[in-house]
Design a protein around this motif. Structure first.
Motif, PDB file in Angstrom:
ATOM      1  N   THR A   1       0.834  -1.205   0.000  1.00 22.57           N
ATOM      2  CA  THR A   1       0.000   0.000   0.000  1.00 22.57           C
ATOM      3  C   THR A   1       0.868   1.253   0.000  1.00 22.57           C
ATOM      4  OG1 THR A   1      -1.553  -1.256   1.325  1.00 22.57           O
ATOM      5  CG2 THR A   1      -1.963   1.094   1.123  1.00 22.57           C
ATOM      6  N   GLU A   2       1.898   1.256   0.847  1.00 16.91           N
ATOM      7  CA  GLU A   2       2.794   2.408   0.908  1.00 16.91           C
ATOM      8  C   GLU A   2       3.464   2.633  -0.432  1.00 16.91           C
ATOM      9  OE1 GLU A   2       3.812   1.725   5.634  1.00 16.91           O
ATOM     10  OE2 GLU A   2       5.282   1.167   4.127  1.00 16.91           O
TER      11      GLU A   2
ATOM     12  N   HIS B   1      -9.069   9.034   6.088  1.00 10.30           N
ATOM     13  CA  HIS B   1      -8.265   8.799   7.279  1.00 10.30           C
ATOM     14  C   HIS B   1      -7.081   7.872   6.971  1.00 10.30           C
ATOM     15  CE1 HIS B   1      -8.391   7.992  11.880  1.00 10.30           C
ATOM     16  NE2 HIS B   1      -7.269   8.494  11.476  1.00 10.30           N
ATOM     17  N   TYR B   2      -7.362   6.813   6.205  1.00 13.61           N
ATOM     18  CA  TYR B   2      -6.302   5.870   5.835  1.00 13.61           C
ATOM     19  C   TYR B   2      -5.189   6.558   5.072  1.00 13.61           C
ATOM     20  CZ  TYR B   2      -8.824   1.746   7.314  1.00 13.61           C
ATOM     21  OH  TYR B   2      -9.431   0.806   8.063  1.00 13.61           O
TER      22      TYR B   2
ATOM     23  N   ARG C   1      -4.243   9.626   5.246  1.00 14.57           N
ATOM     24  CA  ARG C   1      -3.374  10.415   6.138  1.00 14.57           C
ATOM     25  C   ARG C   1      -2.400   9.503   6.884  1.00 14.57           C
ATOM     26  NH1 ARG C   1      -4.392  15.316   4.198  1.00 14.57           N
ATOM     27  NH2 ARG C   1      -6.619  15.520   3.887  1.00 14.57           N
ATOM     28  N   ILE C   2      -2.934   8.366   7.344  1.00 15.60           N
ATOM     29  CA  ILE C   2      -2.076   7.454   8.112  1.00 15.60           C
ATOM     30  C   ILE C   2      -0.921   6.958   7.242  1.00 15.60           C
ATOM     31  CG2 ILE C   2      -1.986   5.179   9.205  1.00 15.60           C
ATOM     32  CD1 ILE C   2      -4.884   5.742  10.127  1.00 15.60           C
ATOM     33  N   TYR C   3      -1.246   6.572   6.000  1.00 10.88           N
ATOM     34  CA  TYR C   3      -0.190   6.033   5.140  1.00 10.88           C
ATOM     35  C   TYR C   3       0.802   7.101   4.719  1.00 10.88           C
ATOM     36  CZ  TYR C   3      -1.833   1.331   5.153  1.00 10.88           C
ATOM     37  OH  TYR C   3      -2.140   0.069   5.558  1.00 10.88           O
TER      38      TYR C   3
ATOM     39  N   GLN D   1       1.620   9.575   6.599  1.00 14.13           N
ATOM     40  CA  GLN D   1       2.454   9.758   7.789  1.00 14.13           C
ATOM     41  C   GLN D   1       3.535   8.661   7.858  1.00 14.13           C
ATOM     42  OE1 GLN D   1       0.610   9.044  11.645  1.00 14.13           O
ATOM     43  NE2 GLN D   1       1.416  10.996  12.421  1.00 14.13           N
ATOM     44  N   ARG D   2       3.114   7.421   7.595  1.00 17.49           N
ATOM     45  CA  ARG D   2       4.065   6.308   7.677  1.00 17.49           C
ATOM     46  C   ARG D   2       5.111   6.388   6.570  1.00 17.49           C
ATOM     47  NH1 ARG D   2       2.639   1.719  10.261  1.00 17.49           N
ATOM     48  NH2 ARG D   2       3.214   0.426   8.473  1.00 17.49           N
TER      49      ARG D   2
ATOM     50  N   ARG E   1       6.138   9.119   5.168  1.00 18.45           N
ATOM     51  CA  ARG E   1       7.069  10.183   5.531  1.00 18.45           C
ATOM     52  C   ARG E   1       8.085   9.674   6.544  1.00 18.45           C
ATOM     53  NH1 ARG E   1       2.580  14.906   5.859  1.00 18.45           N
ATOM     54  NH2 ARG E   1       3.152  16.063   3.979  1.00 18.45           N
TER      55      ARG E   1
END
Lengths: 542, 236
Positions: free
Chosen positions: B159-160, B194-195, B197-199, B201-202, B204
């Protein structure tokens, strides 16, 4: 026909206003009608019986006058006329009493031997029987006729009332006038007390008797019978519209009366008419409001877009042209300095126009938040990036607490708030002043953003009013702003349900504190998907 | 290639049009201009330019409609000009197929960078060149699905990786949240930002990109994300 029998006017000839479909009339509202209308088929009243006795006396006196001139048969006719009158005016039971009394009186006063109840001629027994039968039949028929007349009068009156009510309701869209029309109609047709409880009027519905809320909740007719003699019979009807009920109509009947089925139906029809009228008025009002809002919105948008176009486009052209020119100008010349000045002032003017548009938009209620979860650090990063030019002479320290949760916010607006606060700090402090931006979650679970500087601080007593529109205060020869930046900050933060405040620091300088409510903090979603993702990744690598 | 690129400026404000014409000609572009949508579409159909700069607020047509009708038959890069506070219009235009946007007032440097990136992406699309990305310490090989940071391989989850690839494919241009969600999570994930943003963040974290001072992934609040432009493009 000045017969003593007609000393009172029978109900058939009552004027319209005195017609009372209920059995009795409340003493307070119409005292004089009470003496005129007091009988009903269903109930024998004492005056009714006394009057039928009086009628017998009158007929007997009349018979005495006619005696000797006319035969006994004609005297019987006088009694029969009395029977019709009594039945028509007093109802059936007084008429029956009248029948019995008149036969007895005829026997006593007119049949030999006079002034005894004895009868010499046995054929008179047949006369008595026929007379009684005739009296009874006539009185029954007359009483029924009277009932029919009363009923049809009542129905006609009801129909007229409905007509008047419909007309009154159609002519207005004002709730008060509608209510008044219904109450007017009720009072004239039922001579009764009525009260309207409106559902949108929360306080009155709370104070209302329990039957009102019961009626409203069931959305059906509720009756409360009289508990004591002094109590009135009360009916509660919901004002039922198509989509919802608008309230409750309470009708209290005069003491000692009960409503009949057709009256209840009439009452319900009237309540229904009112509900329909309210519904129609509300729909019309809503349509009108929507139309006005759309028109206002359109006008507002036209104005906004024309202002933005008219001001910002020329400013953009000025700034852009100056920038393009300054690229070819030799550095450190007067020309380059002037171009740079043009560019900066054009940008400053643009910011002021933007602020003006922002405040118009916010105050016009056109601020629509686009709430999304953000990593606070990325919004702060965006604000720092956008404020780079303004902050180039002010060293900025950023302290973001580790492990901050995501926060739901309008990212652009909060970034704008930070930019305005940074701009405010840079404009109100000399070059080289340290500015600090902090982000954390405090002990109450609120998300806190702070912008601090160690400049001269806010003049004492102005900590609050610096947030009002066009508030500027003197701070030497630095350029003043339009006083909108902080007002926008306040509006934007308030729209998020948060707070903004300013304070002077003991060590010098000032601090602006923005808090956003704990409800905006986002708890991370379940780890499932991430784990699944990690597992797949591990599989790929292996 | 950029020396001879033809750019059509569609803008009804004569001052902005003149400034754009002058600035673009100074950079060696051939500039045509139109002050209304109908004329713009006519020029695009007759002799398609290499790039279109389009103001969203035109007197005769909605800029959105121009993009929509243009995208029926042409992939030519479109850069929109808009005012601040028009985030929804921007997102809408980007979703209709505009490549990038500029908020007035914009600097010449910013404008030139956007044009360069847009032209480069268009050229790459035509050549169907396989792509690699390199900026500062980060290198990405799209063909071999490898991500290197300072020469060291970075382990990304699928996913990333697809998120990063989606950003890199449009490096230098903004990618809307919706676009990213659709590309990485598929059609049904549109609302699930939301997902995203989380990904981000990860991602980064793994790329050691500080969200306060980003080098690679820039946040455009309310719109989306922008991967920084490649090194060669910046130099050129």
């Amino acid at each position: 026909m000045r017969c003593p029998l007609f000393g009172f006017r029978p109900i058939l000839f009552l004027p319209e206003s005195r017609l009372c479909p209920l059995k009795t009339v409340p003493r307070k509202t119409m005292p004089e009608t009470a003496s005129n209308i007091q009988t009903d088929t269903g109930k024998t009243t004492l005056p009714g019986l006394a009057l039928s006795l009086l009628a017998v006396v009158i007929c007997t006196l009349a018979g005495q006058q006619l005696r000797g001139i006319f035969s006994d048969i004609d005297i019987i006719m006088v009694y029969l006329v009395g029977a019709v009158m009594v039945a028509a005016s007093l109802g059936q039971r007084p008429a029956v009493l009248y029948s019995l009394l008149s036969v007895t009186a005829f026997n006593y006063f007119f049949v030999e031997p006079l002034y005894t109840f004895n009868v010499y001629n046995p054929s008179y027994w047949l006369t008595f029987a026929v007379m009684l039968l005739a009296c009874l039949v006539i009185s029954t028929q007359a009483a029924r006729l009277r009932e029919q007349v009363v009923l049809s009068r009542r129905r006609e009156h009801g129909a007229r009332m409905l007509y008047v009510l419909t007309k009154d309701l159609a002519e207005t869209r004002d709730r008060k006038e509608m209510n008044a029309a219904l109450l007017r109609c009720l009072r004239s047709s039922f001579l009764t007390e009525a009260h309207l409880w409106h559902a949108d009027d929360k306080t009155t519905l709370k104070d209302a008797p329990p039957e009102v809320s019961k009626c409203f909740q069931r959305n059906d007719l509720v009756e409360s019978t009289a508990r004591t003699d002094g109590d009135r019979y009360r009916i509660y009807m919901p004002l039922r519209g198509l989509s919802k009920s608008y309230g409750v109509l309470e009708v209290s009947l005069p003491v000692g009366t009960t409503p009949q089925e057709d009256q209840k139906i009439l009452l319900q029809t009237q309540a229904g008419l009112l509900a329909g009228a309210i519904e129609r008025a509300e729909t019309a009002d809503a349509a009108e409001r929507a139309r006005l809002a759309a028109e206002r919105e359109k006008m507002h948008n036209t104005l906004l877009s024309s202002v933005s176009h008219d001001f910002r486009s020329p400013l953009a052209a000025i700034a852009g042209a100056a920038e393009a020119l300054s690229q070819s100008a030799a550095p450190e010349t007067a020309e380059a300095r002037l171009l740079s000045s043009i560019r900066h002032e054009a940008r400053r003017l643009t910011r002021i126009v933007n602020n003006l548009l922002d405040i118009t938009r916010i105050e016009g209620g056109h601020l629509r938040l686009r709430m999304q979860p953000y990593d606070p650090a990325e919004i702060i990063g965006n604000a720092i990036e956008s404020s780079r030019g303004l902050m180039k002479n002010h060293p900025l320290t950023v302290e973001v607490a580790s492990g901050l949760p995501f926060v739901r916010m309008d990212g652009l607006l909060i970034s704008q708030v930070l930019q305005n606060l940074l701009e405010n700090a840079s404009r109100h402090t000399p070059a080289g002043t340290q500015v600090t931006l902090k982000a954390s979650v405090n002990e109450n679970g609120l998300f806190v953003l702070m912008v601090e500087d160690n400049g001269a601080g806010i003049p004492a007593g102005h900590e609050r009013d610096i947030f009002s529109k066009f508030a500027t205060y003197d701070h030497g020869n630095r350029p003043k702003g339009a006083g909108l930046g902080l007002a926008i900050c306040q509006a934007a933060v308030t729209a998020h349900g948060g707070t903004i405040s300013a304070e002077n620091l003991p060590v010098g300088g000032c601090r602006f504190v923005v808090t956003l409510p704990a409800s905006l903090l986002v708890t991370p979603p379940a780890e499932d998907e991430r784990k699944e993702d990690e597992r797949k990744a591990a599989g790929n690598d292996g | 290639m950029t020396d001879k690129a033809r750019i059509l400026v569609v803008e009804d404000e004569p001052e902005i049009r003149r400034f754009l014409e002058t600035a673009l000609q100074a950079q060696g572009y051939v500039v045509e201009s139109a002050d209304n949508g109908a004329l713009a579409l006519k020029i695009c159909k007759g002799r398609p330019p290499n790039l279109l700069i389009l103001d969203l607020g035109l007197p005769d047509m909605d800029g959105q409609d121009i993009i929509a009708s243009l995208r029926d038959w042409s992939q030519m890069p479109v850069i929109i000009l808009s005012a601040r506070n028009q985030e929804e219009e921007k997102v809408q235009a980007l979703e209709k197929g505009a490549d990038d946007y500029l908020t007035k007032p914009f600097g010449t440097a910013e404008l030139m960078a956007r044009i360069r990136v847009a032209l480069r992406h268009a050229a790459r699309r035509q050549a169907a060149a396989s792509m690699s990305y390199s900026y500062k310490d980060l290198t990405l090989d799209l063909e071999r699905r490898r991500v290197l940071l300072l020469g060291e391989e970075v382990h990304l989850t699928p996913t990333e990786y697809s998120l990063l690839a989606a950003l890199v494919r449009k490096a230098g241009q903004v990618v809307t949240q919706k676009e990213l969600l659709m590309e990485v999570w598929g059609k049904n994930a549109e609302e699930n930002d939301h997902y995203l943003r989380i990904y981000i963040q990860r991602l980064r974290q793994k790329l050691t990109d500080d969200p306060l001072y980003p080098q690679y992934i820039f946040t455009e609040p309310g719109i989306g994300y922008r991967m920084s432009e490649e090194k060669e493009a910046l130099d050129g």
